[in-house]
Design a protein around this motif. Structure first.
Motif, short mmCIF file in Angstrom:
data_model
loop_
_atom_site.label_atom_id
_atom_site.label_comp_id
_atom_site.label_asym_id
_atom_site.label_seq_id
_atom_site.Cartn_x
_atom_site.Cartn_y
_atom_site.Cartn_z
N LEU A 47 0.83 -1.19 0.00
CA LEU A 47 0.00 0.00 0.00
C LEU A 47 0.87 1.25 0.00
O LEU A 47 2.01 1.25 0.49
CB LEU A 47 -0.90 0.02 1.24
CG LEU A 47 -1.88 -1.14 1.40
CD1 LEU A 47 -2.67 -0.99 2.70
CD2 LEU A 47 -2.83 -1.20 0.22
N PRO A 48 0.36 2.37 -0.55
CA PRO A 48 1.08 3.65 -0.45
C PRO A 48 1.32 4.02 1.02
O PRO A 48 0.53 3.65 1.91
CB PRO A 48 0.13 4.63 -1.13
CG PRO A 48 -0.69 3.80 -2.06
CD PRO A 48 -0.86 2.48 -1.36
N ALA A 49 2.39 4.77 1.27
CA ALA A 49 2.77 5.11 2.65
C ALA A 49 1.66 5.85 3.39
O ALA A 49 1.42 5.60 4.57
CB ALA A 49 4.05 5.95 2.63
N LYS B 66 -4.01 3.70 8.16
CA LYS B 66 -4.49 2.41 8.66
C LYS B 66 -4.00 2.13 10.07
O LYS B 66 -4.72 1.53 10.89
CB LYS B 66 -4.02 1.29 7.70
CG LYS B 66 -4.31 -0.11 8.17
CD LYS B 66 -3.74 -1.12 7.22
CE LYS B 66 -2.22 -1.17 7.31
NZ LYS B 66 -1.77 -1.76 8.61
N ASN B 67 -2.78 2.57 10.38
CA ASN B 67 -2.18 2.25 11.67
C ASN B 67 -2.60 3.19 12.79
O ASN B 67 -2.21 2.98 13.95
CB ASN B 67 -0.65 2.26 11.55
CG ASN B 67 -0.14 1.11 10.70
OD1 ASN B 67 -0.82 0.09 10.54
ND2 ASN B 67 1.05 1.26 10.16
N LYS B 68 -3.37 4.21 12.50
CA LYS B 68 -3.82 5.14 13.53
C LYS B 68 -4.82 4.44 14.47
O LYS B 68 -5.66 3.66 14.02
CB LYS B 68 -4.46 6.37 12.91
CG LYS B 68 -3.48 7.29 12.21
CD LYS B 68 -4.20 8.51 11.65
CE LYS B 68 -3.22 9.46 10.96
NZ LYS B 68 -3.91 10.64 10.37
N ILE B 69 -4.69 4.73 15.74
CA ILE B 69 -5.63 4.16 16.71
C ILE B 69 -7.02 4.74 16.51
O ILE B 69 -8.03 4.05 16.63
CB ILE B 69 -5.13 4.41 18.15
CG1 ILE B 69 -3.79 3.70 18.37
CG2 ILE B 69 -6.16 3.94 19.17
CD1 ILE B 69 -3.19 3.96 19.73
N ALA B 70 -7.09 6.02 16.21
CA ALA B 70 -8.37 6.69 15.95
C ALA B 70 -8.16 7.73 14.87
O ALA B 70 -7.08 8.32 14.75
CB ALA B 70 -8.92 7.33 17.22
N SER B 71 -9.19 7.92 14.04
CA SER B 71 -9.08 8.89 12.95
C SER B 71 -10.47 9.41 12.59
O SER B 71 -11.46 8.63 12.61
CB SER B 71 -8.44 8.23 11.71
OG SER B 71 -8.51 9.12 10.60
#
Length: 262
Positions: free
Chosen positions: A4-6, A12-17
Motif C-alpha cells: 500500500l502507499p505510505a 491504517k495504523n492510527k488508533i483513531a481517525s
C-alpha cells in the motif's frame, strides 16, 4: 503480500481517525449498465466518477471444507427499487461483474489497486428491503456441456435467426408501414405466401381471424402460413423444403433414434 502507499499505511495504523474507510461498488450489468455506489451518508467523487450514497452490506467470504467455491453475499438497499428494473431486464444480473474497492475518505487520490476485488454475480434475490447478490467465480461444473443438444433431425437455431439466415424472404411495407412485413417466396412456388406480423414482431405469434391481402406474420421466431401452419418447425424436412439445409442446425449424420454404443 499487498503493498500500500505510505499515506494509506499511516492512516491504517492510527488508533483513531476522523477519516472513515469507505467501500465503493462498481456494478456492471451484462447490458453494460453501470452503477457506482458508496456505503456512506453522502455522495463522493472518486477518479472523476460520482458514487451515489446507498446503504449496502458486504458479508465475509463463506468457506467450507466440502470443495465448494467460496462466495460473498452483497446486500444493496432496495427500498427505492433503484436497481430492480435493470436486474429484471438482464436475468437478475447473473454473469455481471462487481468491483469492490476500499478507500479512505481523506485520501481519495491514492492508488487503491491493492484494495480492489472483482467478482461475478452468481445469483440474485430481491425483497422489499434488499437486493441480495451472491458473488464469486463461475463454477465450471454449472456450465452446460456439451454446449448444444445433438439431435439428428431437429434444428438448434431459431427460424430467421442469424445462424439460420434464411434468405428466401424479402421486406414488403406495402401492407402497413408501421409494422414489419415480409413476403416469403420459394424457388418451387412462384406464388407469394402472405403473412401478417403481430405487434412490431415482438408479441406471441397467433393466427389472425382474417388474413390480409399482403404482408406477413413474423414474431421473431415463428412464421405462420396462410393456412395457419408454421412455415418452419425446425425439422430437417422443413429445412429441405425451404432449401436451407446448408445451415441446418441439427446432426443428420447421427441417423435414427436407435441406441448406439461407442
Amino acid at each position: 503480500m499487498k503493498t500500500l502507499p505510505a499515506n494509506l499505511i499511516l492512516e491504517k495504523n492510527k488508533i483513531a481517525s476522523p477519516n472513515p474507510w469507505l467501500v465503493l461498488l462498481d456494478i456492471t450489468l451484462t447490458d453494460n449498465t453501470k452503477f457506482y455506489l458508496v456505503n456512506n451518508t453522502e455522495d463522493i467523487t472518486f477518479n472523476s466518477q460520482v458514487y451515489t450514497a446507498v446503504p449496502f452490506q458486504v458479508e465475509p467470504t463463506k468457506q467450507s471444507g466440502t470443495g465448494e467455491i467460496p462466495t460473498v453475499t452483497l446486500r444493496v438497499s432496495n427500498v427505492t427499487r433503484l436497481m430492480q428494473g435493470y436486474l429484471e431486464a438482464t436475468s437478475g444480473g447473473v454473469d455481471s461483474t462487481v468491483l469492490v474497492r476500499v478507500v479512505n475518505a481523506a485520501l481519495l487520490t491514492e492508488n487503491y489497486s491493492e484494495l480492489e476485488m472483482t467478482f461475478n454475480i452468481l445469483s440474485t434475490d430481491t425483497d422489499a428491503y434488499w437486493v441480495t447478490f451472491t458473488l464469486g467465480m463461475p463454477n465450471p461444473l454449472r456450465k452446460r456441456f456439451p454446449l448444444y443438444r445433438y439431435i439428428a433431425e431437429h434444428c438448434n437455431w431459431q427460424f430467421l435467426a442469424r445462424e439460420c439466415n434464411y434468405a428466401g424472404w424479402k421486406a414488403n411495407t406495402a401492407y402497413n408501414s408501421t409494422t414489419p412485413h415480409y413476403v416469403i417466396e420459394t424457388a418451387t412456388d412462384s406464388n407469394k405466401h402472405r403473412y401478417k406480423c403481430t405487434t412490431s414482431g415482438t408479441s406471441g405469434a397467433t393466427e389472425p381471424a382474417t388474413w390480409p391481402t399482403s404482408g406477413t406474420v413474423v414474431d421473431g421466431t415463428v412464421v405462420w402460413t396462410e393456412d395457419g401452419t408454421q412455415l418452419c418447425k425446425r425439422t430437417l424436412d422443413d429445412c429441405r423444403g425451404l432449401q436451407n439445409t446448408e445451415r441446418f442446425g441439427g446432426f443428420p449424420g447421427m441417423g435414427g433414434g436407435n441406441v448406439r454404443f461407442a
